[in-house]
Design a protein around this motif. Structure first.
Motif, PDB file in Angstrom:
ATOM      1  N   MET A   1       0.846  -1.184   0.000  1.00  0.00           N
ATOM      2  CA  MET A   1       0.000   0.000   0.000  1.00  0.00           C
ATOM      3  C   MET A   1       0.885   1.239   0.000  1.00  0.00           C
ATOM      4  SD  MET A   1      -2.900   1.167   2.732  1.00  0.00           S
ATOM      5  CE  MET A   1      -1.932   1.708   4.124  1.00  0.00           C
ATOM      6  N   SER A   2       0.575   2.172  -0.853  1.00  0.00           N
ATOM      7  CA  SER A   2       1.331   3.409  -0.951  1.00  0.00           C
ATOM      8  C   SER A   2       0.656   4.484  -0.106  1.00  0.00           C
ATOM      9  CB  SER A   2       1.400   3.798  -2.419  1.00  0.00           C
ATOM     10  OG  SER A   2       1.315   5.147  -2.617  1.00  0.00           O
ATOM     11  N   VAL A   3       1.463   5.258   0.584  1.00  0.00           N
ATOM     12  CA  VAL A   3       0.934   6.329   1.429  1.00  0.00           C
ATOM     13  C   VAL A   3       1.684   7.614   1.119  1.00  0.00           C
ATOM     14  CG1 VAL A   3       0.648   7.149   3.784  1.00  0.00           C
ATOM     15  CG2 VAL A   3       0.317   4.748   3.284  1.00  0.00           C
ATOM     16  N   GLY A   4       0.987   8.661   0.775  1.00  0.00           N
ATOM     17  CA  GLY A   4       1.600   9.956   0.571  1.00  0.00           C
ATOM     18  C   GLY A   4       2.402  10.057  -0.700  1.00  0.00           C
ATOM     19  N   VAL A   5       3.413  10.911  -0.648  1.00  0.00           N
ATOM     20  CA  VAL A   5       4.234  11.173  -1.824  1.00  0.00           C
ATOM     21  C   VAL A   5       5.707  11.097  -1.433  1.00  0.00           C
ATOM     22  CG1 VAL A   5       4.139  13.687  -1.480  1.00  0.00           C
ATOM     23  CG2 VAL A   5       4.604  12.781  -3.745  1.00  0.00           C
ATOM     24  N   LEU A   6       6.504  10.500  -2.323  1.00  0.00           N
ATOM     25  CA  LEU A   6       7.953  10.391  -2.131  1.00  0.00           C
ATOM     26  C   LEU A   6       8.627  11.306  -3.124  1.00  0.00           C
ATOM     27  CD1 LEU A   6      10.587   9.061  -1.068  1.00  0.00           C
ATOM     28  CD2 LEU A   6      10.236   7.277  -2.809  1.00  0.00           C
ATOM     29  N   ILE A   7       9.507  12.167  -2.623  1.00  0.00           N
ATOM     30  CA  ILE A   7      10.234  13.111  -3.470  1.00  0.00           C
ATOM     31  C   ILE A   7      11.726  12.938  -3.194  1.00  0.00           C
ATOM     32  CG2 ILE A   7      10.657  15.550  -3.982  1.00  0.00           C
ATOM     33  CD1 ILE A   7       7.739  16.043  -2.970  1.00  0.00           C
ATOM     34  N   ALA A   8      12.492  12.672  -4.246  1.00  0.00           N
ATOM     35  CA  ALA A   8      13.946  12.567  -4.134  1.00  0.00           C
ATOM     36  C   ALA A   8      14.542  13.945  -4.389  1.00  0.00           C
ATOM     37  CB  ALA A   8      14.487  11.551  -5.120  1.00  0.00           C
ATOM     38  N   VAL A   9      15.387  14.396  -3.475  1.00  0.00           N
ATOM     39  CA  VAL A   9      16.012  15.709  -3.578  1.00  0.00           C
ATOM     40  C   VAL A   9      17.496  15.493  -3.831  1.00  0.00           C
ATOM     41  CG1 VAL A   9      16.392  17.912  -2.426  1.00  0.00           C
ATOM     42  CG2 VAL A   9      14.314  16.602  -1.932  1.00  0.00           C
ATOM     43  N   THR A  10      18.017  16.108  -4.900  1.00  0.00           N
ATOM     44  CA  THR A  10      19.428  15.938  -5.247  1.00  0.00           C
ATOM     45  C   THR A  10      20.101  17.288  -5.444  1.00  0.00           C
ATOM     46  OG1 THR A  10      18.938  15.805  -7.614  1.00  0.00           O
ATOM     47  CG2 THR A  10      18.970  13.727  -6.400  1.00  0.00           C
ATOM     48  N   GLY A  11      21.414  17.273  -5.365  1.00  0.00           N
ATOM     49  CA  GLY A  11      22.183  18.486  -5.597  1.00  0.00           C
ATOM     50  C   GLY A  11      22.230  19.371  -4.366  1.00  0.00           C
ATOM     51  N   GLU A  12      22.132  20.680  -4.611  1.00  0.00           N
ATOM     52  CA  GLU A  12      22.206  21.668  -3.532  1.00  0.00           C
ATOM     53  C   GLU A  12      20.862  22.361  -3.376  1.00  0.00           C
ATOM     54  OE1 GLU A  12      25.508  24.282  -4.302  1.00  0.00           O
ATOM     55  OE2 GLU A  12      26.953  22.640  -4.093  1.00  0.00           O
ATOM     56  N   LEU A  13      20.528  22.641  -2.130  1.00  0.00           N
ATOM     57  CA  LEU A  13      19.292  23.372  -1.812  1.00  0.00           C
ATOM     58  C   LEU A  13      19.709  24.655  -1.113  1.00  0.00           C
ATOM     59  CD1 LEU A  13      16.229  23.369  -1.855  1.00  0.00           C
ATOM     60  CD2 LEU A  13      16.255  22.018   0.257  1.00  0.00           C
ATOM     61  N   ASP A  14      19.608  25.756  -1.858  1.00  0.00           N
ATOM     62  CA  ASP A  14      20.048  27.036  -1.317  1.00  0.00           C
ATOM     63  C   ASP A  14      19.174  28.164  -1.842  1.00  0.00           C
ATOM     64  OD1 ASP A  14      20.951  27.634  -3.926  1.00  0.00           O
ATOM     65  OD2 ASP A  14      22.970  26.925  -3.485  1.00  0.00           O
ATOM     66  N   ALA A  15      19.556  29.387  -1.566  1.00  0.00           N
ATOM     67  CA  ALA A  15      18.741  30.550  -1.913  1.00  0.00           C
ATOM     68  C   ALA A  15      18.450  30.655  -3.411  1.00  0.00           C
ATOM     69  CB  ALA A  15      19.412  31.821  -1.419  1.00  0.00           C
ATOM     70  N   ALA A 102       5.833   6.426   8.052  1.00  0.00           N
ATOM     71  CA  ALA A 102       4.750   7.224   7.479  1.00  0.00           C
ATOM     72  C   ALA A 102       3.474   6.405   7.391  1.00  0.00           C
ATOM     73  CB  ALA A 102       5.146   7.746   6.102  1.00  0.00           C
ATOM     74  N   GLN A 103       3.607   5.170   6.958  1.00  0.00           N
ATOM     75  CA  GLN A 103       2.441   4.300   6.827  1.00  0.00           C
ATOM     76  C   GLN A 103       1.826   4.016   8.197  1.00  0.00           C
ATOM     77  OE1 GLN A 103       3.165   0.793   4.549  1.00  0.00           O
ATOM     78  NE2 GLN A 103       1.019   0.203   4.509  1.00  0.00           N
ATOM     79  N   ALA A 104       2.659   3.737   9.185  1.00  0.00           N
ATOM     80  CA  ALA A 104       2.162   3.469  10.539  1.00  0.00           C
ATOM     81  C   ALA A 104       1.476   4.709  11.118  1.00  0.00           C
ATOM     82  CB  ALA A 104       3.296   3.015  11.445  1.00  0.00           C
ATOM     83  N   GLY A 105       2.090   5.869  10.955  1.00  0.00           N
ATOM     84  CA  GLY A 105       1.503   7.104  11.467  1.00  0.00           C
ATOM     85  C   GLY A 105       0.213   7.459  10.767  1.00  0.00           C
ATOM     86  N   HIS A 106       0.154   7.229   9.464  1.00  0.00           N
ATOM     87  CA  HIS A 106      -1.064   7.513   8.696  1.00  0.00           C
ATOM     88  C   HIS A 106      -2.195   6.586   9.136  1.00  0.00           C
ATOM     89  CE1 HIS A 106      -3.367   9.095   5.371  1.00  0.00           C
ATOM     90  NE2 HIS A 106      -3.663   7.871   5.001  1.00  0.00           N
ATOM     91  N   ALA A 107      -1.867   5.324   9.342  1.00  0.00           N
ATOM     92  CA  ALA A 107      -2.888   4.355   9.796  1.00  0.00           C
ATOM     93  C   ALA A 107      -3.401   4.733  11.177  1.00  0.00           C
ATOM     94  CB  ALA A 107      -2.311   2.947   9.801  1.00  0.00           C
ATOM     95  N   ASP A 108      -2.497   5.155  12.063  1.00  0.00           N
ATOM     96  CA  ASP A 108      -2.916   5.572  13.406  1.00  0.00           C
ATOM     97  C   ASP A 108      -3.849   6.774  13.337  1.00  0.00           C
ATOM     98  OD1 ASP A 108      -1.388   3.571  14.520  1.00  0.00           O
ATOM     99  OD2 ASP A 108       0.274   4.900  15.090  1.00  0.00           O
TER     100      ASP A 108
END
Length: 114
Positions: A1-15, A102-108
Motif C-alpha cells: 500500500m502506498s501512502v503519501g508522496v515520495l520526493i527525491a532531492v538531489t544536488g544543492e538546496l540554497d537561496a 509514514a504508513q504506521a503514522g497515517h494508519a494511526d
C-alpha cells in the motif's frame, strides 16, 4: 500500500532554488498525507533550505499529515543538528524506514478519525 508522496532531492538546496523547490512541494503533496523526502542525493543545504523544510513540516502538521526525511548526508545533517532542527523533524536512516513510519503514522491517524 502506498501512502503519501515520495520526493527525491538531489544536488544543492540554497537561496538560488528554494523558491522553485517550495512551489514544487506545494503542488506535489496531498493534504493530510505524509510527505517522504529522500535526501540521499542532497549534498548541501543552507538556511533557506532549512526554512523550506520547517514550513513544509508545519503546513503538513496543520493538515493532519507528516513529513519524513530519509537518508540525510553529512553536510545537510550537520545543518539540522547545529540548528537544533534535527529533533523537531521525523528523520530516518533510509527511505524504507521512512515509508514504514509514514504508513504506521497515517494508519494511526486514520483510526483516530474513524
Amino acid at each position: 500500500m502506498s501512502v503519501g508522496v515520495l520526493i527525491a532531492v538531489t544536488g544543492e538546496l540554497d537561496a538560488t532554488n528554494t523558491g522553485q523547490f517550495e512551489s514544487y512541494l506545494d503542488s506535489a503533496r496531498l493534504p493530510g498525507e505524509p510527505v517522504l523526502l529522500d535526501l540521499g542525493g542532497l549534498t548541501f543545504m543552507d538556511s533557506s533550505g532549512l526554512h523550506v523544510l520547517l514550513r513544509l513540516n508545519a503546513a503538513a502538521g496543520e493538515e493532519g499529515g507528516a513529513v519524513h526525511l530519509a537518508a540525510i548526508r553529512d553536510v545537510p545533517a550537520r545543518m539540522l543538528e547545529i540548528t537544533g532542527v534535527w529533533d523537531a523533524l521525523n528523520i530516518h536512516p533510509g527511505v524504507d524506514e521512512a515509508a514504514a513510519a509514514a504508513q504506521a503514522g497515517h494508519a494511526d491517524r486514520h483510526r483516530e478519525t474513524s
